[in-house]
Design a protein around this motif. Structure first.
Motif, PDB file in Angstrom:
ATOM      1  N   ALA A 239      87.616   0.823 -27.952  1.00 50.58           N
ATOM      2  CA  ALA A 239      87.268  -0.542 -28.358  1.00 50.58           C
ATOM      3  C   ALA A 239      88.520  -1.418 -28.295  1.00 50.58           C
ATOM      4  O   ALA A 239      89.015  -1.901 -29.313  1.00 50.58           O
ATOM      5  CB  ALA A 239      86.666  -0.553 -29.759  1.00 50.58           C
ATOM      6  N   PRO A 240      89.059  -1.630 -27.091  1.00 52.41           N
ATOM      7  CA  PRO A 240      90.300  -2.407 -26.974  1.00 52.41           C
ATOM      8  C   PRO A 240      90.075  -3.888 -27.282  1.00 52.41           C
ATOM      9  O   PRO A 240      88.957  -4.391 -27.208  1.00 52.41           O
ATOM     10  CB  PRO A 240      90.688  -2.210 -25.508  1.00 52.41           C
ATOM     11  N   TYR A 241      91.158  -4.550 -27.641  1.00 53.18           N
ATOM     12  CA  TYR A 241      91.089  -5.975 -27.904  1.00 53.18           C
ATOM     13  C   TYR A 241      92.457  -6.567 -27.638  1.00 53.18           C
ATOM     14  O   TYR A 241      93.419  -5.852 -27.325  1.00 53.18           O
ATOM     15  CB  TYR A 241      90.657  -6.249 -29.350  1.00 53.18           C
ATOM     16  N   THR A 242      92.579  -7.871 -27.759  1.00 56.13           N
ATOM     17  CA  THR A 242      93.840  -8.577 -27.592  1.00 56.13           C
ATOM     18  C   THR A 242      94.216  -9.230 -28.914  1.00 56.13           C
ATOM     19  O   THR A 242      93.456 -10.052 -29.438  1.00 56.13           O
ATOM     20  CB  THR A 242      93.733  -9.649 -26.500  1.00 56.13           C
ATOM     21  N   LEU A 243      95.337  -8.843 -29.457  1.00 61.58           N
ATOM     22  CA  LEU A 243      95.795  -9.445 -30.712  1.00 61.58           C
ATOM     23  C   LEU A 243      96.264 -10.872 -30.460  1.00 61.58           C
ATOM     24  O   LEU A 243      96.955 -11.155 -29.485  1.00 61.58           O
ATOM     25  CB  LEU A 243      96.930  -8.623 -31.313  1.00 61.58           C
ATOM     26  N   THR A 245      98.032 -14.624 -32.089  1.00 66.11           N
ATOM     27  CA  THR A 245      99.284 -14.916 -32.806  1.00 66.11           C
ATOM     28  C   THR A 245      99.172 -14.644 -34.300  1.00 66.11           C
ATOM     29  O   THR A 245     100.187 -14.434 -34.972  1.00 66.11           O
ATOM     30  CB  THR A 245      99.691 -16.388 -32.584  1.00 66.11           C
ATOM     31  N   ASP A 246      97.929 -14.644 -34.832  1.00 64.49           N
ATOM     32  CA  ASP A 246      97.748 -14.344 -36.254  1.00 64.49           C
ATOM     33  C   ASP A 246      97.663 -12.838 -36.516  1.00 64.49           C
ATOM     34  O   ASP A 246      97.423 -12.408 -37.645  1.00 64.49           O
ATOM     35  CB  ASP A 246      96.513 -15.056 -36.817  1.00 64.49           C
ATOM     36  N   GLY A 247      97.829 -12.028 -35.447  1.00 60.77           N
ATOM     37  CA  GLY A 247      97.820 -10.577 -35.603  1.00 60.77           C
ATOM     38  C   GLY A 247      96.439  -9.966 -35.655  1.00 60.77           C
ATOM     39  O   GLY A 247      96.289  -8.782 -35.987  1.00 60.77           O
ATOM     40  N   LYS A 248      95.389 -10.728 -35.322  1.00 59.08           N
ATOM     41  CA  LYS A 248      94.013 -10.228 -35.345  1.00 59.08           C
ATOM     42  C   LYS A 248      93.341 -10.511 -34.005  1.00 59.08           C
ATOM     43  O   LYS A 248      93.737 -11.440 -33.290  1.00 59.08           O
ATOM     44  CB  LYS A 248      93.228 -10.904 -36.481  1.00 59.08           C
ATOM     45  N   PRO A 249      92.315  -9.729 -33.662  1.00 61.44           N
ATOM     46  CA  PRO A 249      91.513 -10.084 -32.475  1.00 61.44           C
ATOM     47  C   PRO A 249      90.861 -11.436 -32.693  1.00 61.44           C
ATOM     48  O   PRO A 249      90.563 -11.826 -33.822  1.00 61.44           O
ATOM     49  CB  PRO A 249      90.463  -8.967 -32.404  1.00 61.44           C
ATOM     50  N   LEU A 250      90.625 -12.177 -31.634  1.00 64.10           N
ATOM     51  CA  LEU A 250      90.065 -13.514 -31.740  1.00 64.10           C
ATOM     52  C   LEU A 250      88.724 -13.489 -32.485  1.00 64.10           C
ATOM     53  O   LEU A 250      87.827 -12.714 -32.158  1.00 64.10           O
ATOM     54  CB  LEU A 250      89.849 -14.112 -30.342  1.00 64.10           C
ATOM     55  N   GLY A 251      88.615 -14.327 -33.498  1.00 62.90           N
ATOM     56  CA  GLY A 251      87.371 -14.450 -34.251  1.00 62.90           C
ATOM     57  C   GLY A 251      87.164 -13.370 -35.296  1.00 62.90           C
ATOM     58  O   GLY A 251      86.156 -13.399 -36.016  1.00 62.90           O
ATOM     59  N   ALA A 252      88.083 -12.409 -35.397  1.00 66.14           N
ATOM     60  CA  ALA A 252      87.891 -11.273 -36.302  1.00 66.14           C
ATOM     61  C   ALA A 252      88.544 -11.512 -37.654  1.00 66.14           C
ATOM     62  O   ALA A 252      89.429 -12.356 -37.814  1.00 66.14           O
ATOM     63  CB  ALA A 252      88.447 -10.008 -35.677  1.00 66.14           C
ATOM     64  N   LYS A 253      88.089 -10.735 -38.643  1.00 68.88           N
ATOM     65  CA  LYS A 253      88.706 -10.699 -39.956  1.00 68.88           C
ATOM     66  C   LYS A 253      89.287  -9.310 -40.182  1.00 68.88           C
ATOM     67  O   LYS A 253      88.784  -8.325 -39.633  1.00 68.88           O
ATOM     68  CB  LYS A 253      87.671 -11.026 -41.038  1.00 68.88           C
ATOM     69  N   GLU A 254      90.323  -9.238 -40.972  1.00 72.81           N
ATOM     70  CA  GLU A 254      90.954  -7.945 -41.227  1.00 72.81           C
ATOM     71  C   GLU A 254      90.318  -7.283 -42.447  1.00 72.81           C
ATOM     72  O   GLU A 254      89.949  -7.939 -43.418  1.00 72.81           O
ATOM     73  CB  GLU A 254      92.452  -8.124 -41.464  1.00 72.81           C
TER      74      GLU A 254
END
Length: 416
Positions: A239-243, A245-254
């Motif tokens: 399940a790759p993604y691109t981090l 600048t906020d350190g999260k995948p686009l649109g995601a929450k940690e």
């Protein structure tokens, strides 16, 4: 007799000649697809993606013992009882590409071979002998042998001991091309990274690229145009993604995804009966072991008939199928909103384009409508992320409609 038989396609681009009643196939060497079990026959029929009105036209005059059956169930019943038959046609996807130029390859095929499953396939016109010699003359002996096998003209070496005369091999292929018994196509292909000790890159056809199905995608961007497809290297392999600048995948929450965002645990009430009535199957395996359990992508799901004139939208990237299953009643405002509210992981769809479809006059379009479930990213480097979902999405039977060519979304947050 048989040359006017309708041609139908399944979700994988495989092509079949449909035989109604006592008609005969155009070629008696074709392999028949035989399914005697009604449930399996229904899955096969549903996978063809024909609309109800198309089946009604094809089956006009053929009746079943149950007049209350849905159109798909009626077709499945006729199929399982042998009143309609399907004969598998040769398909270009089964042939072996022969690389000729950067990004291009030649494919040789028998007469009548279907090419819809390969995006960008171009049939090369052979009008005279010199045309055929131009393409045959560049092939090595090994490639000639492969081309003959793909055209169905291959004849075995006597006792596998005497090599075939190269001149004879070329002549066989040239004559077949000039007579129309064989065809030559130019297709797109891309090299893979070297996977063997020789360091030579493998080659795959355009149809083998994930998501590149038989639905025409429209013009691809030129090298100077904005490209929206990227390789994602962050996150877990599956399940790759691109981090960002906020350190999260686009649109995601940690963090761990809250339970209220988890999708349905069971099919909606009366699901199977509704499928019999023509609604999409939320638990159909288009590819064995994959794509099943679509109900899990919904928090709520209800059967709805979209009225004629209703416009729906679908976000796609360079290689995604236009006539896929997931749609919406409105275009999202941007990439981050789309990823978050429709819970679309990076590796599933890179976006950049959209297509639209307007429900035509008639009985309307049967769909499932409901709130989108959240999606969890696999834990990576001790961090977990999730996409919240929540917006209303539509689920259609894949390949059951013909949407417009794709257009750029022009989202500012979608450019690479």
């Amino acid at each position: 007799m048989g040359h006017n038989n309708p041609i139908v396609y399944d979700a994988f681009g495989q092509t079949y000649e449909l035989i109604i009643g006592h008609n005969q196939p155009s070629n008696h060497s074709l392999a028949a697809c035989v399914i005697g079990n009604h449930e399996l026959a229904l899955q096969f029929i549903a996978g063809l993606g024909l609309a109800d009105h198309q089946w009604r036209r094809l089956l006009n005059g053929l009746e079943t013992s149950n007049p209350h059956q849905s159109v798909l169930a009626r077709a499945a019943s006729l199929f399982s009882h042998g009143l309609i038959r399907f004969f598998k046609l040769p398909n270009l996807i089964d042939a072996t590409p022969i690389p000729v130029d950067q990004g291009k390859a030649l494919v040789f095929s028998a007469q009548g071979t279907q090419a819809r499953s390969i995006s960008g396939a171009e049939n090369i016109a052979i009008k005279k002998r010199t045309d055929a010699e131009k393409y045959v003359g560049v092939l090595s002996q090994e490639q000639l042998e492969q081309a003959l096998r793909d055209t169905g003209l291959d004849i075995s070496h006597p006792q596998n001991t005497t090599p075939r005369d190269p001149t004879h091999t070329q002549e066989m292929l040239v004559k077949a091309l000039v007579s129309g018994d064989a065809s030559v196509w130019r297709i797109d292909h891309r090299p893979h990274a070297p996977s063997n000790k020789s360091g030579v890159a493998d080659v795959s056809t355009a149809a083998e690229i994930p998501g590149n199905r038989e639905v025409p995608l429209g013009p691809e961007p030129t090298t100077s145009a904005t490209v929206y497809k990227r390789e994602h290297t962050d996150g877990a392999t599956r399940a790759p993604y691109t981090l960002q600048t906020d350190g999260k995948p686009l649109g995601a929450k940690e963090g761990v995804m809250p339970r209220e965002y988890i999708g349905l645990k069971a099919l909606p009430a009366n699901h199977n009966q509704l499928v019999e009535e023509g609604f999409p199957d939320l638990d159909f395996e288009f590819d064995p072991g994959k794509f099943a359990g679509d109900y899990k992508n919904f928090l709520t799901a209800e059967p709805v008939v979209l009225s004629p004139g209703t416009k729906i939208y679908r976000i796609v990237d360079e290689k995604a199928a236009l006539a896929g299953s997931y749609w919406a009643l409105a275009l999202p405002a941007g990439k981050a909103e789309w990823r978050s509210n429709y819970a679309v992981k990076d590796s599933w769809n890179d976006n950049g384009y959209f297509t639209e479809y307007t429900v035509p006059e008639g009985e309307g379009l049967k769909v499932w409508k409901g709130r989108t479930a959240g999606q969890e990213y696999l834990q990576h480097n001790n961090k977990e992320f999730y996409l919240e979902g929540g917006d209303e999405q539509l689920f259609l039977t894949r390949d059951s409609i013909s949407p417009l060519p794709k257009k750029h979304t022009k989202w500012e947050d979608a450019k690479l």
